[in-house]
Write an enzyme that holds these catalytic residues in place. Structure first.
Site, PDB file in Angstrom:
ATOM      1  N   GLY A   4     -88.473  42.609 -51.054  1.00  0.00           N
ATOM      2  CA  GLY A   4     -89.272  42.580 -52.269  1.00  0.00           C
ATOM      3  C   GLY A   4     -88.578  43.249 -53.440  1.00  0.00           C
ATOM      4  O   GLY A   4     -87.350  43.185 -53.601  1.00  0.00           O
ATOM      5  N   SER A   5     -89.360  43.938 -54.260  1.00  0.00           N
ATOM      6  CA  SER A   5     -88.836  44.471 -55.531  1.00  0.00           C
ATOM      7  C   SER A   5     -87.853  45.615 -55.369  1.00  0.00           C
ATOM      8  O   SER A   5     -87.218  46.014 -56.348  1.00  0.00           O
ATOM      9  CB  SER A   5     -90.000  44.922 -56.422  1.00  0.00           C
ATOM     10  OG  SER A   5     -90.773  43.799 -56.812  1.00  0.00           O
ATOM     11  N   THR A   6     -87.711  46.175 -54.161  1.00  0.00           N
ATOM     12  CA  THR A   6     -86.666  47.196 -53.985  1.00  0.00           C
ATOM     13  C   THR A   6     -85.290  46.601 -54.250  1.00  0.00           C
ATOM     14  O   THR A   6     -84.337  47.338 -54.528  1.00  0.00           O
ATOM     15  CB  THR A   6     -86.702  47.792 -52.563  1.00  0.00           C
ATOM     16  OG1 THR A   6     -86.516  46.750 -51.602  1.00  0.00           O
ATOM     17  CG2 THR A   6     -88.015  48.499 -52.295  1.00  0.00           C
TER      18      THR A   6
END
Length: 575
Positions: free
Chosen positions: A294-296
């Protein structure tokens, strides 16, 4: 000659004959004795020894496993196992019943088992008993019942270290985790001794040690059991509170790549695995389980942008109206319109639209190159059994939607350990350091030297942006903030793939970061899989766990605060 004289002579001859016969008998006996003593001594000695002298094994205990400070994490304690010689006892059901009663076993079952093995000379009845209990059984003085010295593995931290250490089997052979990885190093070399046994098979005298047992080598791990306990406690609390499917936490030491803590939920008790119904509980999810980050991953999209020379933290990207069409698909910012935002604000607001626009502008090669350099798609090479390399896409033809979604962590997979290693590159000023479970492992085992994979200036700019993510006045990751310390990190939330594609109801929540931001001591990654309830985003679910573990770690490691202002100095002093 008179008759009396003749009878006297005959008597003398008879007496002489008897004497001669007795003498010959004595001579024959003496000759036989001399023959046995002088000529057949070795043969007779061998026959005697074959009936009374036995070679018995000397058990070698497994080496101790300790944490980095010498605290024992796995030790071998002496136990005894009760065994029988079925040939001696199979036809004595009453004695077998006495034995069964002493061991709280079913008598009929034991009788059947012993009698079915009547042709054998060895059969275990009860393994790994406390020595005192085994001696009490031997005290019954039942022919054919014996005890063997063995060792049993004991884990003082039990389920807290279960996934990292793994366990050994009933024969003290490593089966999972580091017990398996370093089995050859830990296991000892058995010895042997000569003993004299009586006709009942009991040792009456020890003659000689033929070969001394060599205990296994001790193993000093990089783990810190205090940090391990802290991480386990916080992760378990979140796992239960969020009613999650599973959860993992990894803590790495900056600069060395040493694993200071690695925990998972659900866990298990290595001393009692008989009631485990889900064998997935045995695996070290932080290393074996893969997920879309995801956004990591937007952190590395930002790195690729800065490396291109076309972007700086202040470069503006237009995200209006909060979504964009890519081919036949859409990329959105979850119903929000951030308008025109900077590259830094792309991380702070976690904008999918801005990330996708950057990736489409750079092309897949630039983004994929950064991801490969920091370790995604390759085995972490920690030496832990079952670790996985993750999946890095390598399409022959890249579609725009694949480039766009890769920029915010979809279309690839990683493990919690890989994600921690990738963020450690930023914490280590752009150096990629091999991961190790051994204390000073990368110095001791000749691991590859740290490699520079990101320029220091790029790292400094990205670190500044990650600090803004956790800033309570700016970012959505403010719940990861730790009082008096600077934090750099990124939240992440990814939908879970179900039977019919991505399920909008299920998410994995993540946070990856390091502390203190400007002079990192540790890198921490939190992954909470499928939390239940209204809160499912990384900033809501995973970031608070990061904060509690990071704050506790700073206290345990006695790290000086780096963010002390006149307003909070009195609070710090009071603390």
């Amino acid at each position: 000659m008179s008759q009396d004289k003749s009878e006297e002579i005959i008597g003398i001859w008879r007496l002489t004959l008897v004497r001669v016969c007795l003498l010959l008998a004595v001579v024959a006996v003496l000759w036989k004795l001399a023959s046995l003593i002088l000529l057949e001594r070795d043969f007779l000695q061998g026959q005697g020894d074959a009936r009374t002298v036995r070679t018995e094994p000397l058990v070698a205990h497994r080496g101790m496993i300790t944490d980095r400070n010498g605290e024992p994490l796995a030790i071998s304690t002496p136990v005894k196992s009760i065994w029988v010689n079925p040939r001696q006892i199979a036809d004595k059901p009453a004695e077998i019943t006495r034995l069964a009663d002493a061991l709280s076993l079913d008598a009929e079952s034991l009788i059947s088992s012993v009698q079915s093995n009547a042709g054998r000379e060895f059969m275990y009845v009860e393994r790994r008993m406390p020595p005192a209990d085994a001696d009490a059984v031997l005290g019954l003085d039942i022919d054919g019942v014996y005890a063997r010295q063995e060792y049993q593995r004991y884990y003082p931290q039990a389920e807290v270290t279960a996934h990292a250490l793994g366990f050994s089997n009933i024969d003290d052979i490593g089966q999972e985790g580091l017990e398996l990885a370093y089995d050859e190093w830990l296991k000892g070399i058995p010895g042997s001794k000569q003993v004299v046994k009586d006709r009942r098979g009991k040792i009456v005298r020890e003659l000689d040690t033929l070969e001394s047992a060599q205990p296994g080598n001790s193993l000093a791990l990089s783990l810190d059991f205090q940090l391990q306990n802290l991480a386990y406690r916080e992760l378990k609390e979140a796992y239960i509170y969020r009613q999650a499917r599973s959860a993992s936490a990894v803590v790495l030491k900056a600069g060395t790549g040493e694993v200071l803590a690695m925990v998972n939920q659900p866990s298990f008790n290595p001393h009692n695995r008989s009631n485990i119904s889900d064998f997935g509980a045995l695996r070290n999810r932080a290393i074996t389980d893969l997920f879309e980050p995801g956004s990591t991953l937007k952190t590395f999209t930002a790195i690729a942008a800065i490396e291109s020379g076309r972007y700086t933290p202040g470069t503006m990207i237009n995200t209006s109206p909060g979504r964009m069409r890519v081919g036949r698909d859409w990329v959105s910012d979850r119903g929000q319109d951030f308008g025109e935002i900077s590259l830094e604000e792309m991380l702070v607001n976690s904008s999918n639209v801005a990330s996708a626009k950057i990736a489409l502008d750079l092309g897949h090669e630039a983004l994929r190159d950064v991801l490969l350099r920091v370790g995604f798609g390759e085995n972490p090479a920690s030496g832990f059994p079952g670790e996985r390399a993750g999946v890095m896409p390598n399409h022959r033809v890249w579609h725009d939607i694949e480039v766009a979604t890769l920029s915010f962590g979809y279309g690839m997979s990683t493990s919690a350990l890989q994600l921690a290693q990738a963020y450690s590159v930023i914490a280590n000023d752009g150096l990629k350091v091999p991961v190790t479970f051994l204390k000073n492992g990368n110095e001791m085992d000749g691991a590859a030297a740290p490699q520079r994979v990101i320029d220091e200036d790029v790292v400094a700019q990205v670190t500044g942006m990650l600090k803004a993510v956790v800033d309570p006045e700016q970012g959505g990751g403010d719940s990861a903030a730790v009082p008096f310390y600077s934090i750099a990190g990124k939240t992440g939330t990814a939908r879970v793939v179900g039977a019919n594609g991505y399920d909008s109801r299920l998410h994995n929540s993540m946070f990856a970061g390091f502390i203190p931001a400007d002079d990192p001591e540790i890198i921490v990654v939190i992954v909470i899989n499928e939390p239940q309830g209204r809160e499912q985003y990384g900033g809501q679910v995973a970031a608070p766990v990061f904060a509690r573990i990071a704050a506790g770690a700073m206290r345990l490691m006695d790290v000086t605060p780096d963010r002390v202002s006149p307003e909070n100095v009195m609070t710090l002093t009071a603390r």
